[in-house]
Motif scaffolding. Structure first.
Motif, PDB file in Angstrom:
ATOM      1  N   ASP A 134      12.960   2.284  11.316  1.00 44.33           N
ATOM      2  CA  ASP A 134      12.398   3.043  10.203  1.00 44.33           C
ATOM      3  C   ASP A 134      12.799   2.518   8.836  1.00 44.33           C
ATOM      4  OD1 ASP A 134      11.028   4.661  11.910  1.00 44.33           O
ATOM      5  OD2 ASP A 134      12.519   6.282  11.904  1.00 44.33           O
ATOM      6  N   ASP A 135      13.696   1.533   8.791  1.00 48.80           N
ATOM      7  CA  ASP A 135      14.038   0.907   7.506  1.00 48.80           C
ATOM      8  C   ASP A 135      13.267  -0.391   7.312  1.00 48.80           C
ATOM      9  OD1 ASP A 135      15.245  -0.582   9.458  1.00 48.80           O
ATOM     10  OD2 ASP A 135      17.226  -0.640   8.502  1.00 48.80           O
ATOM     11  N   SER A 136      12.275  -0.603   8.153  1.00 45.95           N
ATOM     12  CA  SER A 136      11.485  -1.837   8.096  1.00 45.95           C
ATOM     13  C   SER A 136       9.994  -1.482   8.084  1.00 45.95           C
ATOM     14  CB  SER A 136      11.799  -2.743   9.290  1.00 45.95           C
ATOM     15  OG  SER A 136      13.184  -3.044   9.335  1.00 45.95           O
ATOM     16  N   GLY A 137       9.177  -2.444   7.658  1.00 47.88           N
ATOM     17  CA  GLY A 137       7.740  -2.198   7.624  1.00 47.88           C
ATOM     18  C   GLY A 137       6.975  -3.434   7.197  1.00 47.88           C
ATOM     19  N   THR A 138       5.668  -3.289   7.091  1.00 52.83           N
ATOM     20  CA  THR A 138       4.810  -4.417   6.740  1.00 52.83           C
ATOM     21  C   THR A 138       3.575  -3.899   6.039  1.00 52.83           C
ATOM     22  OG1 THR A 138       3.728  -6.402   7.618  1.00 52.83           O
ATOM     23  CG2 THR A 138       3.496  -4.398   8.907  1.00 52.83           C
ATOM     24  N   GLY A 139       2.953  -4.742   5.231  1.00 52.29           N
ATOM     25  CA  GLY A 139       1.771  -4.285   4.517  1.00 52.29           C
ATOM     26  C   GLY A 139       0.960  -5.404   3.908  1.00 52.29           C
ATOM     27  N   VAL A 140      -0.196  -5.015   3.399  1.00 59.27           N
ATOM     28  CA  VAL A 140      -1.112  -5.912   2.698  1.00 59.27           C
ATOM     29  C   VAL A 140      -1.499  -5.225   1.395  1.00 59.27           C
ATOM     30  CG1 VAL A 140      -3.378  -7.028   2.743  1.00 59.27           C
ATOM     31  CG2 VAL A 140      -2.021  -6.873   4.843  1.00 59.27           C
ATOM     32  N   ALA A 141      -1.542  -5.979   0.319  1.00 53.65           N
ATOM     33  CA  ALA A 141      -1.884  -5.376  -0.966  1.00 53.65           C
ATOM     34  C   ALA A 141      -2.654  -6.363  -1.834  1.00 53.65           C
ATOM     35  CB  ALA A 141      -0.621  -4.908  -1.689  1.00 53.65           C
ATOM     36  N   PHE A 142      -3.373  -5.808  -2.799  1.00 51.32           N
ATOM     37  CA  PHE A 142      -4.103  -6.590  -3.792  1.00 51.32           C
ATOM     38  C   PHE A 142      -3.587  -6.193  -5.165  1.00 51.32           C
ATOM     39  CE2 PHE A 142      -6.780  -6.258  -0.114  1.00 51.32           C
ATOM     40  CZ  PHE A 142      -7.405  -7.485  -0.009  1.00 51.32           C
ATOM     41  N   THR A 143      -3.480  -7.170  -6.047  1.00 53.74           N
ATOM     42  CA  THR A 143      -2.952  -6.861  -7.372  1.00 53.74           C
ATOM     43  C   THR A 143      -3.945  -6.067  -8.215  1.00 53.74           C
ATOM     44  OG1 THR A 143      -3.683  -9.017  -8.226  1.00 53.74           O
ATOM     45  CG2 THR A 143      -1.422  -8.854  -7.376  1.00 53.74           C
ATOM     46  N   ARG A 144      -5.217  -6.053  -7.798  1.00 60.21           N
ATOM     47  CA  ARG A 144      -6.226  -5.167  -8.391  1.00 60.21           C
ATOM     48  C   ARG A 144      -7.138  -4.693  -7.259  1.00 60.21           C
ATOM     49  NH1 ARG A 144      -7.381  -6.761 -14.643  1.00 60.21           N
ATOM     50  NH2 ARG A 144      -5.405  -7.832 -15.001  1.00 60.21           N
ATOM     51  N   ASN A 145      -7.894  -3.653  -7.545  1.00 65.67           N
ATOM     52  CA  ASN A 145      -8.776  -3.090  -6.528  1.00 65.67           C
ATOM     53  C   ASN A 145      -9.884  -4.092  -6.196  1.00 65.67           C
ATOM     54  OD1 ASN A 145     -10.971  -1.602  -5.298  1.00 65.67           O
ATOM     55  ND2 ASN A 145      -9.884   0.257  -5.885  1.00 65.67           N
ATOM     56  N   PRO A 146      -9.952  -4.571  -4.951  1.00 67.38           N
ATOM     57  CA  PRO A 146     -10.936  -5.610  -4.624  1.00 67.38           C
ATOM     58  C   PRO A 146     -12.367  -5.089  -4.500  1.00 67.38           C
ATOM     59  CG  PRO A 146      -9.734  -4.962  -2.660  1.00 67.38           C
ATOM     60  CD  PRO A 146      -9.103  -4.234  -3.801  1.00 67.38           C
ATOM     61  N   ALA A 147     -12.539  -3.779  -4.440  1.00 70.46           N
ATOM     62  CA  ALA A 147     -13.880  -3.210  -4.338  1.00 70.46           C
ATOM     63  C   ALA A 147     -14.473  -2.914  -5.707  1.00 70.46           C
ATOM     64  CB  ALA A 147     -13.852  -1.937  -3.503  1.00 70.46           C
ATOM     65  N   THR A 148     -13.634  -2.407  -6.619  1.00 69.74           N
ATOM     66  CA  THR A 148     -14.128  -2.012  -7.941  1.00 69.74           C
ATOM     67  C   THR A 148     -13.637  -2.900  -9.063  1.00 69.74           C
ATOM     68  OG1 THR A 148     -12.263  -0.540  -8.397  1.00 69.74           O
ATOM     69  CG2 THR A 148     -14.118   0.385  -7.142  1.00 69.74           C
ATOM     70  N   GLY A 149     -12.541  -3.616  -8.831  1.00 72.66           N
ATOM     71  CA  GLY A 149     -11.946  -4.445  -9.878  1.00 72.66           C
ATOM     72  C   GLY A 149     -10.988  -3.696 -10.785  1.00 72.66           C
ATOM     73  N   GLU A 150     -10.791  -2.406 -10.530  1.00 77.40           N
ATOM     74  CA  GLU A 150      -9.903  -1.616 -11.382  1.00 77.40           C
ATOM     75  C   GLU A 150      -8.496  -2.200 -11.370  1.00 77.40           C
ATOM     76  OE1 GLU A 150      -8.488   3.053 -11.894  1.00 77.40           O
ATOM     77  OE2 GLU A 150      -9.997   2.495 -10.401  1.00 77.40           O
TER      78      GLU A 150
END
Length: 962
Positions: free
Chosen positions: A259-275
Motif C-alpha cells: 500500500d506504500d507503492s503504486g503506478t500511474g500514467v499522466a499528461f501535463t495537460r488534458n489530452p482531450a481538451t487541451g486545458e
C-alpha cells in the motif's frame, strides 16, 4: 570505427539525449534526457534501431557480438543499483520495452520483471520482506514472457488467453474477487501451472537462466515491430517500415510492493481538451499494465495529494520541469516504490485536434514556444476534429457496449451523422423534403446521385476507396462518409442492406431503419445517435454563434491567421455551386481551383436537357438541347463569380464520358424516349454506342469537346456571359477556363481556339470585355512530358492528380481496392497513392510538367486540383515543387492552409540550418589554418593541406616548418 550499439542512462547522466530519437527511439531518447536533467529515472540502457536493422538482415537473429556489449551494459546498471542480475540473494530485475522514433502506443511488446527464476524469486521475497509481492511478480513475468516471447496465444479468436483461463480458475478456487486477493500459496501454484501450460503447448521448458531470458526478450521486442497491429498502425500513420524500433532495458521498480507503492500514467495537460491541468490516473499496489488493462478502477491524479503528499509535490515539479524543458505537453508513466517516485517514460502526448490547437496557441501566448513552433506543433490533419459534427463519446461507447457496432469501413468523410437508411438518390431527396434525416447507402455512388448525396446527412458504400466518387463529394460537401465497407451487401429490389458479421450472425436492415455513421472511426452503428455541430462550423458557416462566445473558434482562427502569415502557397477550393463557394470563402479560399461543370447538370431541371443533348440525332438537335442548358449554367457561373468577389475561378469544361448521364434501366430508357420524342430503340442504340470498356481511357475530357465542339461552345458562352453579368452588377471577376485531359498540344490548340472565338463573340455582343485565362489540366503522363509544347498555348496548368495517379499506375481508383489493400499489407506501397501523392512516380511527372511549362512560359501559373490538395504531405510536396496554389474540398481548406505554412517554415529552418553548418565549417577551417600557422611559428614540421590562394589555383601539399 565501430557503430555504438548500446547507450546507457541513469545516475544523473546518459550517453544520449532527446535529439537522438532516430537512434534511441522516442522512449530511449526520453529516458536519456530525463537522466540528464535530474528527473529520477531507474538506470538502464537502450539498444539502438540500427541493431533492429541488423536483426532483420540476419534473418531475425541477434548479432553474436552484441552479447558482450549487453553484459557490459548490465554491469553498469548493477553498479548503480547495488543489485546483481541473476543474483539469488539480491536480484536485479529489468523491463524490456520497445520504442520507435515516433510514438506507437500499445502496438509493440514489453516484458516486465525479467530475471526471475525459482532461485531469484526467493531472494526477492527475502530482500523485500514481502513474499506475496515476489511471487506476484513471478507469475506476471511467466505469463508475459510466455505471451510475448514464446507466442502463447489463444488457439482461435473465440478462445480466451490461456493464462487468463488458469488465473480465473485459481481465483474461483480460492474465492478471490481480484488478482490482488490471491495468497502466496495460490501465486506459487500459478507459476507452476503457467510453466506447465507453456511446456504442454509449446514443447519447450521455461528458461531459468536470466541472460537467456534477456536475449530472447530483446529478439521478441524487435520482432514485434512486424506484428499485425504494428504494421497496421504504420500504414495508417505513414511510418516507414525501415525505421525499426529500439529496445530499452531498465532496472525494475515496483508499484506492487504494498500500500506504500503504486503506478500511474499522466499528461501535463488534458489530452482531450487541451486545458492546462494535470490529467491522469494511478493505482495503489499495482504494476503499469494494470492501469492500461483496465482490470481495476484507477484513482484520479488529483487524489494523489491525499495519499502521498510528498510524492504528489515531486510529480507536479516533474510535470512543470518536463513541460518547460520539452516545450510540449508530455505523456508520462511513473511508479512509486515504497514512497519513492520514479519516472519510466516521457513522450509527446497524443491529443485530439481540439486539444492540439488549444495547447499550441496557449503555449505560444505563454511564451513557452514561438508562433512558428505553434504552427508546426499541430498535425494539420487534426484540424478535421474541429470542423465536423460529433457524437457524444460516452453515448457512443454505451452503444458499442450494447453490441450495436455493425461494421467498419474506410473513414472517407470525417464527422458523425445519423439518419434513416435509403438506397436511391431520389428517395434521399424526397425523404429530406419531408423533413427526414437520411443516410444514403449504396454499392457505390455516381454523379447521377448528386442530388441525393446533397440531401443526405452522409453516405455509406460497399465499394470504392478514399478518392472514390463518394469520398470526393463527401469532402467537398462536408458530408460524413464511410466507403469500402465490404461487410455490406444490398438487395435494391427488396430495399434491404445485409451486414455480414464474423460473430452474432448476419443483420438485415430495411429501408427507413435508423443507423449512425462515424466518419472519423469508419464505424457503422445500429440505431440513432444525436450529433452536434462543431463550434467552428457554428461560427463560420452556420453563423449561429457569436465568435466572442466561441473560444475554440478563436484559437482555431488565431492559429490559422499565424499560418497565413507564414505560407507562400495560395489555397483554393474545389466548388461547383454558389453555396459551396460561400463555405469555401468562409474557410479562407483564395479562389476556386476546380469547378466541375458536370455536377451542375444534375441540378433541378438540368438532367433532362442534358440527356436530350446526348441522344440527339443531329448537330441541330444537339444545339437546341444545349440552348436549354445555357441559361442554367450561366446562372450557376454567375453565382460563383459573385460569391468569390474577384477571386480567380477555374472552370473545367465537361469531363466525364456521356454515358454516365444516361439511364441504364428499362424504365429509365422508356421515360427518356418519351421525354425526347425518340424511340426506345434509338435510345438503346445511343446508350450502346456510348458504352465503353474502360471509361477512364475513353471518350471524355477534351476528346468530347473535339468530337462535339458545340458542348464547349455552350459552356464557354455561359462562362463569359455570366462573367459580364456579374461585372455589370459590380462584382470583380477573374474566370479561368480549363480544358481537361490534354495530352497533346494540338488538343489544347483546338479547344483554346473555340474558347477564344466564343469569348470574342460574347464581348462583341455585350460591348464589354473581361480578363480571362485559358489553361489545362495535366492528368495524363504525356501532358506532363510534353508540357513545354503545351505551355505555348496554356496560360496556366493545374495538375489533376486523381487521374494522373490512375494513368501513371494503370489503376482505376474505383476498382483497385483489393490491389491496394494487398500492396499496403505487403508494404509494396507505404501509403495509398490516391490519398497522398506518389512523389517518386507521379511526383516525377509533376516535376517534368513544372520544368517544361515554365521553360516555355516563365510566368506560368501552376496549381493542383486533385483531392491530394488537401493532404498535408502532398501540400508540402507542392510547396517544394514551386507550385503557386493548391485546391481542395472546402472543408479541407484549413488543413491546406496550415500544411502550406508548415512546409514554408520547415524549408526556412532547413536553409538556416545549412547556413549555420556552412558558417561553422568555415570557422573550423579557419581555426585549422590558424593552428597550423602557430605550429609553424613554433618550429615543428608536418604535411598539411593549406587552404590558400595557391591551393585554390590548383591545389598543393605544403610543408609547414615550425
Amino acid at each position: 570505427m565501430a557503430t555504438k550499439r548500446i547507450y546507457s542512462f541513469g545516475g544523473g547522466k546518459a550517453d544520449g539525449n532527446k535529439d537522438m530519437k532516430d537512434v534511441l527511439g522516442g522512449k530511449g531518447a526520453g529516458l536519456a534526457e530525463m537522466s540528464n536533467i535530474g528527473i529520477p529515472v531507474p538506470p538502464g540502457f537502450t539498444i539502438t534501431t540500427d541493431v533492429c536493422t541488423e536483426y532483420y538482415r540476419a534473418g531475425k537473429k541477434l548479432p553474436r557480438s552484441l552479447e558482450p556489449e549487453l553484459r557490459a551494459a548490465l554491469r553498469k546498471v548493477e553498479a548503480l543499483t547495488g543489485k546483481g542480475f541473476g543474483d539469488a540473494g539480491d536480484p536485479l530485475l529489468v523491463s524490456v520495452r520497445s520504442g520507435a522514433r515516433v510514438s506507437m502506443p500499445g502496438m509493440m511488446d514489453t516484458v516486465l520483471n525479467l530475471g526471475l527464476n525459482d532461485r531469484t524469486v526467493e531472494g526477492l521475497a527475502a530482500r523485500s520482506g514481502n513474499p506475496r509481492f515476489a511471487w506476484d511478480s513471478y507469475r506476471r513475468f511467466v505469463a508475459m514472457f510466455g505471451d510475448v516471447v514464446l507466442g502463447m496465444k489463444p488457439e482461435t479468436k473465440e478462445d480466451r488467453d490461456p493464462f487468463e483461463v488458469i488465473l480465473t480458475a485459481k481465483k474461483e478456487a480460492f474465492g478471490a474477487a481480484h488478482d490482488a486477493d490471491l495468497p502466496v500459496e495460490a501465486l506459487r501454484e500459478l507459476v507452476s501451472e503457467f510453466k506447465a501450460e507453456i511446456s504442454r503447448r509449446k514443447k519447450v521448458a521455461f528458461p531459468e537462466e536470466p541472460f537467456d531470458q534477456l536475449l530472447a526478450a530483446v529478439g521478441a521486442v524487435f520482432r514485434s515491430w512486424d506484428n499485425d497491429r504494428a504494421i497496421a498502425y504504420r500504414q495508417l500513420n505513414g511510418i516507414p517500415a525501415e525505421w525499426g524500433t529500439a529496445v530499452s532495458v531498465q532496472a525494475m521498480v515496483f508499484g506492487n510492493m504494498g500500500d506504500d507503492s503504486g503506478t500511474g500514467v499522466a499528461f501535463t495537460r488534458n489530452p482531450a481538451t487541451g486545458e492546462d491541468e494535470f490529467y491522469g490516473e494511478f493505482l495503489v499496489n499495482a504494476q503499469g499494465e494494470d492501469v492500461v488493462a483496465g482490470i481495476r478502477t484507477p484513482q484520479k491524479i488529483g487524489e494523489l495529494q491525499a495519499k502521498w503528499a510528498d510524492v504528489s509535490r515531486q510529480l507536479l515539479a516533474a510535470r512543470e520541469k518536463l513541460e518547460h524543458h520539452y516545450r510540449d505537453m508530455q505523456d508520462i508513466e511513473f511508479t512509486i516504490e515504497r514512497g519513492r517516485l520514479y519516472l519510466l517514460q516521457t513522450r509527446s502526448g497524443k491529443r485530439t485536434g481540439l486539444a492540439a490547437v488549444r495547447i499550441a496557441v496557449e503555449m505560444a501566448e505563454q511564451r513557452l514556444i514561438s508562433r512558428e513552433d505553434a504552427i508546426l506543433r499541430v498535425d494539420a490533419e487534426a484540424l478535421n476534429h474541429l470542423l465536423r459534427p460529433v457524437f457524444d463519446e460516452a453515448k457512443k461507447a454505451a452503444a458499442v457496449k450494447e453490441g450495436r457496432l455493425l461494421a467498419k469501413g474506410l473513414p472517407a468523410g470525417p464527422g458523425a451523422a445519423s439518419g434513416r437508411l435509403v438506397f436511391f438518390a431520389e428517395d434521399a431527396a424526397a425523404w429530406r423534403a419531408k423533413g427526414e434525416q437520411v443516410v444514403l447507402a449504396r454499392h457505390e455512388t455516381s454523379p447521377e446521385d448528386i442530388r441525393g448525396m446533397a440531401a443526405a446527412e452522409g453516405f455509406l458504400t460497399a465499394f470504392g476507396g478514399m478518392t472514390s466518387h463518394a469520398a470526393l463529394v463527401a469532402r467537398q460537401m462536408g458530408k460524413v462518409a464511410i466507403v469500402g465497407c465490404d461487410a455490406l451487401s444490398f438487395d435494391y429490389h427488396a430495399r434491404t442492406m445485409t451486414v455480414t458479421r464474423r460473430a452474432g450472425g448476419d443483420v438485415v436492415l430495411k429501408e427507413g431503419h435508423w443507423i449512425s455513421i462515424d466518419g472519423l472511426a469508419g464505424e457503422v452503428i445500429d440505431g440513432r445517435l444525436e450529433t452536434r455541430p462543431s463550434e467552428v462550423v457554428e461560427v463560420l458557416v452556420e453563423k449561429t454563434r457569436d465568435a466572442r462566445s466561441a473560444p475554440t473558434y478563436q484559437r482555431f482562427a488565431k492559429l490559422l491567421s499565424w499560418a497565413d502569415g507564414a505560407r507562400r502557397l495560395k489555397v483554393r477550393a474545389n466548388a461547383d455551386q454558389p453555396d459551396q463557394a460561400r463555405v469555401a470563402v468562409a474557410f479562407g479560399a483564395q479562389g476556386i481551383g476546380l469547378c466541375r461543370t458536370e455536377h451542375m447538370f444534375f441540378g433541378e431541371g438540368k438532367i433532362g436537357p442534358m440527356r436530350e443533348m446526348i441522344v440527339a440525332a443531329t448537330p441541330e438537335e444537339r444545339r437546341a438541347a444545349l440552348a436549354k442548358l445555357l441559361p442554367l449554367q450561366r446562372e450557376d457561373f454567375r453565382g460563383l463569380f459573385v460569391e468569390m468577389a474577384g477571386r480567380p475561378v477555374t472552370i473545367r469544361t465537361l469531363d466525364p464520358p456521356l454515358h454516365e448521364f444516361l439511364p441504364h434501366d428499362e424504365e429509365g430508357m422508356r421515360a427518356l424516349a418519351e421525354a425526347t420524342g425518340k424511340s426506345v430503340v434509338h435510345v438503346e442504340e445511343r446508350i450502346e454506342e456510348l458504352a465503353e470498356s474502360n471509361p477512364m481511357l475513353g471518350n471524355r475530357g477534351c476528346r468530347l469537346g473535339i468530337a462535339y465542339p458545340e458542348i464547349t461552345e455552350m459552356q464557354v458562352r455561359a462562362i463569359f456571359e455570366a462573367a459580364i453579368d456579374a461585372a455589370e452588377a459590380g462584382a470583380r471577376v477573374e474566370p479561368e477556363v480549363m480544358i481537361p485531359l490534354v495530352g497533346m498540344a494540338k488538343e489544347l490548340d483546338h479547344q483554346a481556339a473555340v474558347v477564344r472565338r466564343v469569348a470574342q463573340e460574347v464581348f462583341a455582343a455585350r460591348g464589354r470585355k473581361v480578363r480571362y485565362l485559358v489553361g489545362t489540366m495535366i492528368e495524363v503522363p504525356r501532358g506532363a512530358v510534353t508540357a513545354a509544347e503545351i505551355a505555348r498555348t496554356a496560360e496556366f496548368f493545374s495538375f489533376g492528380t486523381n487521374d494522373l495517379t490512375q494513368t501513371t499506375f494503370g489503376l482505376s481508383r474505383d476498382d483497385v481496392g483489393p490491389v491496394l489493400a494487398r500492396y499496403l499489407e505487403e508494404e509494396i506501397l507505404a501509403v495509398d497513392p490516391f490519398v497522398s501523392i506518389d512523389q517518386d512516380g507521379v511526383g516525377a511527372l509533376m516535376r517534368l510538367g513544372v520544368a517544361g511549362g515554365r521553360a516555355t512560359r516563365p510566368e506560368l501559373k501552376i496549381g493542383i486540383c486533385g483531392e491530394h490538395g488537401g493532404d498535408p504531405a502532398s501540400v508540402g510536396f507542392c510547396h517544394r515543387l514551386g507550385l503557386d496554389y493548391v485546391s481542395c474540398s472546402p472543408y479541407r481548406l484549413p488543413i491546406a492552409r496550415l500544411a502550406a505554412a508548415q512546409a514554408a517554415l520547415r524549408e526556412a529552418r532547413e536553409a538556416a540550418s545549412k547556413r549555420r553548418a556552412g558558417a561553422n565549417g568555415k570557422r573550423a577551417r579557419e581555426g585549422r589554418i590558424a593552428r597550423d600557422a602557430k605550429a609553424a611559428r613554433n618550429g615543428k614540421t608536418r604535411d598539411v593541406a593549406v587552404a590558400s590562394p595557391a591551393k585554390k589555383r590548383g591545389g598543393r601539399r605544403a610543408q609547414v616548418r615550425a
